[in-house]
Design a protein around this motif. Sequence first.
Motif, PDB file in Angstrom:
ATOM      1  N   VAL A  87       0.845  -1.190   0.000  1.00 15.15           N
ATOM      2  CA  VAL A  87       0.000   0.000   0.000  1.00 15.15           C
ATOM      3  C   VAL A  87       0.885   1.246   0.000  1.00 15.15           C
ATOM      4  N   VAL A  88       0.740   2.094  -1.004  1.00 12.00           N
ATOM      5  CA  VAL A  88       1.453   3.368  -1.056  1.00 12.00           C
ATOM      6  C   VAL A  88       0.787   4.332  -0.072  1.00 12.00           C
ATOM      7  N   ASN A  89       1.574   4.903   0.826  1.00 12.49           N
ATOM      8  CA  ASN A  89       0.993   5.770   1.847  1.00 12.49           C
ATOM      9  C   ASN A  89       1.478   7.207   1.677  1.00 12.49           C
ATOM     10  N   ILE A  90       0.896   7.909   0.716  1.00 15.18           N
ATOM     11  CA  ILE A  90       1.174   9.332   0.533  1.00 15.18           C
ATOM     12  C   ILE A  90       0.556  10.152   1.665  1.00 15.18           C
ATOM     13  N   GLY A  91      -0.374   9.544   2.396  1.00 13.25           N
ATOM     14  CA  GLY A  91      -1.056  10.250   3.466  1.00 13.25           C
ATOM     15  C   GLY A  91      -0.262  10.361   4.754  1.00 13.25           C
ATOM     16  N   LEU A  92       1.015   9.999   4.753  1.00 13.46           N
ATOM     17  CA  LEU A  92       1.833  10.104   5.964  1.00 13.46           C
ATOM     18  C   LEU A  92       1.835  11.517   6.530  1.00 13.46           C
ATOM     19  N   GLU A  93       1.843  12.520   5.667  1.00 13.16           N
ATOM     20  CA  GLU A  93       1.839  13.897   6.126  1.00 13.16           C
ATOM     21  C   GLU A  93       0.573  14.202   6.921  1.00 13.16           C
ATOM     22  N   ASP A 124      -7.739   4.508  -5.544  1.00 17.63           N
ATOM     23  CA  ASP A 124      -6.340   4.720  -5.908  1.00 17.63           C
ATOM     24  C   ASP A 124      -5.553   5.203  -4.693  1.00 17.63           C
ATOM     25  N   HIS A 125      -4.387   4.596  -4.455  1.00 19.43           N
ATOM     26  CA  HIS A 125      -3.622   4.885  -3.243  1.00 19.43           C
ATOM     27  C   HIS A 125      -3.195   6.343  -3.161  1.00 19.43           C
ATOM     28  N   ILE A 126      -2.817   6.924  -4.282  1.00 23.04           N
ATOM     29  CA  ILE A 126      -2.364   8.320  -4.289  1.00 23.04           C
ATOM     30  C   ILE A 126      -3.522   9.258  -3.953  1.00 23.04           C
ATOM     31  N   ILE A 127      -4.668   9.016  -4.574  1.00 20.56           N
ATOM     32  CA  ILE A 127      -5.836   9.867  -4.320  1.00 20.56           C
ATOM     33  C   ILE A 127      -6.244   9.779  -2.859  1.00 20.56           C
ATOM     34  N   SER A 128      -6.278   8.571  -2.315  1.00 22.48           N
ATOM     35  CA  SER A 128      -6.644   8.405  -0.910  1.00 22.48           C
ATOM     36  C   SER A 128      -5.641   9.103   0.009  1.00 22.48           C
ATOM     37  N   SER A 146       5.023 -10.689   1.937  1.00 22.23           N
ATOM     38  CA  SER A 146       4.517 -11.431   0.771  1.00 22.23           C
ATOM     39  C   SER A 146       3.309 -10.733   0.164  1.00 22.23           C
ATOM     40  N   CYS A 147       2.544 -10.002   0.985  1.00 24.50           N
ATOM     41  CA  CYS A 147       1.398  -9.255   0.463  1.00 24.50           C
ATOM     42  C   CYS A 147       1.848  -8.108  -0.432  1.00 24.50           C
ATOM     43  N   GLY A 148       3.053  -7.603  -0.215  1.00 19.11           N
ATOM     44  CA  GLY A 148       3.573  -6.531  -1.054  1.00 19.11           C
ATOM     45  C   GLY A 148       4.323  -7.035  -2.261  1.00 19.11           C
ATOM     46  N   GLU A 149       4.727  -8.290  -2.245  1.00 19.13           N
ATOM     47  CA  GLU A 149       5.446  -8.858  -3.386  1.00 19.13           C
ATOM     48  C   GLU A 149       4.520  -9.579  -4.351  1.00 19.13           C
ATOM     49  N   SER A 150       3.648 -10.441  -3.814  1.00 20.81           N
ATOM     50  CA  SER A 150       2.704 -11.167  -4.663  1.00 20.81           C
ATOM     51  C   SER A 150       1.498 -11.572  -3.821  1.00 20.81           C
ATOM     52  N   PRO A 151       0.504 -10.699  -3.722  1.00 13.81           N
ATOM     53  CA  PRO A 151      -0.660 -11.013  -2.885  1.00 13.81           C
ATOM     54  C   PRO A 151      -1.428 -12.242  -3.361  1.00 13.81           C
ATOM     55  N   VAL A 152      -1.437 -12.480  -4.660  1.00 17.53           N
ATOM     56  CA  VAL A 152      -2.140 -13.668  -5.178  1.00 17.53           C
ATOM     57  C   VAL A 152      -1.479 -14.930  -4.662  1.00 17.53           C
ATOM     58  N   ALA A 153      -0.125 -14.982  -4.724  1.00 20.45           N
ATOM     59  CA  ALA A 153       0.592 -16.144  -4.211  1.00 20.45           C
ATOM     60  C   ALA A 153       0.416 -16.273  -2.704  1.00 20.45           C
ATOM     61  N   ALA A 162       4.517  -5.556  -5.829  1.00 21.35           N
ATOM     62  CA  ALA A 162       3.083  -5.301  -5.972  1.00 21.35           C
ATOM     63  C   ALA A 162       2.641  -4.039  -5.243  1.00 21.35           C
ATOM     64  N   VAL A 163       3.579  -3.148  -4.900  1.00 18.37           N
ATOM     65  CA  VAL A 163       3.191  -1.943  -4.172  1.00 18.37           C
ATOM     66  C   VAL A 163       2.373  -1.037  -5.082  1.00 18.37           C
ATOM     67  N   GLY A 164       1.228  -0.607  -4.589  1.00 12.32           N
ATOM     68  CA  GLY A 164       0.340   0.261  -5.355  1.00 12.32           C
ATOM     69  C   GLY A 164      -0.532  -0.453  -6.365  1.00 12.32           C
ATOM     70  N   VAL A 165      -0.355  -1.758  -6.522  1.00  7.80           N
ATOM     71  CA  VAL A 165      -1.142  -2.518  -7.507  1.00  7.80           C
ATOM     72  C   VAL A 165      -2.492  -2.887  -6.890  1.00  7.80           C
ATOM     73  N   PRO A 166      -3.607  -2.574  -7.549  1.00 10.23           N
ATOM     74  CA  PRO A 166      -4.930  -2.928  -7.001  1.00 10.23           C
ATOM     75  C   PRO A 166      -5.048  -4.438  -6.805  1.00 10.23           C
ATOM     76  N   TYR A 167      -5.665  -4.835  -5.697  1.00 11.41           N
ATOM     77  CA  TYR A 167      -5.826  -6.263  -5.406  1.00 11.41           C
ATOM     78  C   TYR A 167      -7.234  -6.508  -4.888  1.00 11.41           C
ATOM     79  N   ARG A 168      -7.871  -7.528  -5.449  1.00 13.78           N
ATOM     80  CA  ARG A 168      -9.181  -7.955  -5.001  1.00 13.78           C
ATOM     81  C   ARG A 168      -9.080  -9.408  -4.543  1.00 13.78           C
ATOM     82  N   ARG A 169      -9.736  -9.712  -3.441  1.00 10.41           N
ATOM     83  CA  ARG A 169      -9.694 -11.068  -2.889  1.00 10.41           C
ATOM     84  C   ARG A 169     -10.212 -12.082  -3.919  1.00 10.41           C
TER      85      ARG A 169
END
Length: 427
Positions: free
Chosen positions: A84-90, A138-142, A246-253, A416-423
């Motif tokens: 998850v890209v966290n631009i909201g840190l500020e 979208d992570h940036i928009i959020s 592993s969730c940031g590298e390959s959430p599907v795996a 997989a950082v910033g890549v949309p993922y659905r269960r």
Amino acid sequence: MSQGALATPEAPFLEPKTPARRFRLTWRVLLLALGALVLLLSFARTVTGAVDLTSAGAINASIALAIPIGLAGLGGLWAERAGVVNIGLEGMMIMGTWCGAWGALQFGNPWAGVLAGAIGGAVGGLLHAIATVTFGVDHIISGVAITILGQGVTQFLSKITFAEMPGGGDSQSPPVPKLELLSVPQWIGDPLRALEARQWFLLSDVAGILRGLITNVSPLTIVAILLVPLSYYVLWRTAFGLRLRSCGESPVAAESLGVNVYTYKYIAVIISGALAGIGGAFLAQVAASAYREGQTGGRGFIGLAAMIFGNWRPGGLAGGAVLFGYTDALQLRRGGESVHALLLVVTILLAAVAVYQLVRQQRARAALITGVATVAVFVVFALTDSIPSEFTSVTPHITTLLVLSLAAQRLRAPAAVGVPYRRGQGK
């Protein structure tokens, strides 16, 4: 065919290429690098007479300025390692500044303020997780929305709380209870102070650095520093950390192996917000004595840059935070003189990088560009005696951009950082 059969004039003996040894950052290498850096700073201080390069005051200020940046970067590391890209840190840090001051005032205890700051930042992280993980925003928009929300909410809360308190106002809080500073006993500090005052080559510089590290240190500074190795241990030495990464590298795996990806992403982003919130509480309680509007000054974004500079690893981001904090401290202490002396350090480091690129990496074009930059920096150093105040204020930003540009070739973000993922998307 045997290797001997290949040894003919038409087909000379062919040996398999030995794979290049990968550079590993060990404790020995790290200590040698730190020793070389101190030696370089001592040389620059001796040549230029800029005593603040290694003074106790500059080092102490560097640590104070680096801590909130490092905590924000550590928060970004947790989130991005989970994808998850966290631009909201500020925005989460802004919430932490207000909550840190409010908690300390409400309960009369600075540690209560630190806890409140962590909770305020964690709430921002929870909102970011709901938007990005559950609803797929979208992570940036959020992240941008969280930052705007943090600014608006804290302005509103200040007007209905701090404005009613004696010494407070619409954009600031009354003075908050502060943590008691820690220092080594006088029988240790006094000899170090005397040795630093001698201005001897290397010995005085080491004394100044040590005195800056062990004098007037906030307990929250110690906690923040300990969070770096703790994060490394949790993320790289535990089963929990392996599943989270592993969730940031390959959430599907990861999902195929039974990992609840949503849960781990939520945990990571909430921890990310809590760390940024602690950084905000540090600004309100340690770096200053009260909450003030605009107190973060973009440190959440700078923390994100420190995380990228550190190649998404705790030790690297800590180095990036210290680098920014050090250059920021120099421009606050005899800015023109100190920054001018720093140009000599930059010249030597750039020359070393150019030689490394040419000899070890055999990248002539990159070495040429670095060499041109080396000459340009040295010319500025040789033709001037001081740097105008208009330029010293942007020294930290220029330094960060320069280091990022040199380190960009070795950066590797989680796949997989910033890549949309659905269960269930891998089924």
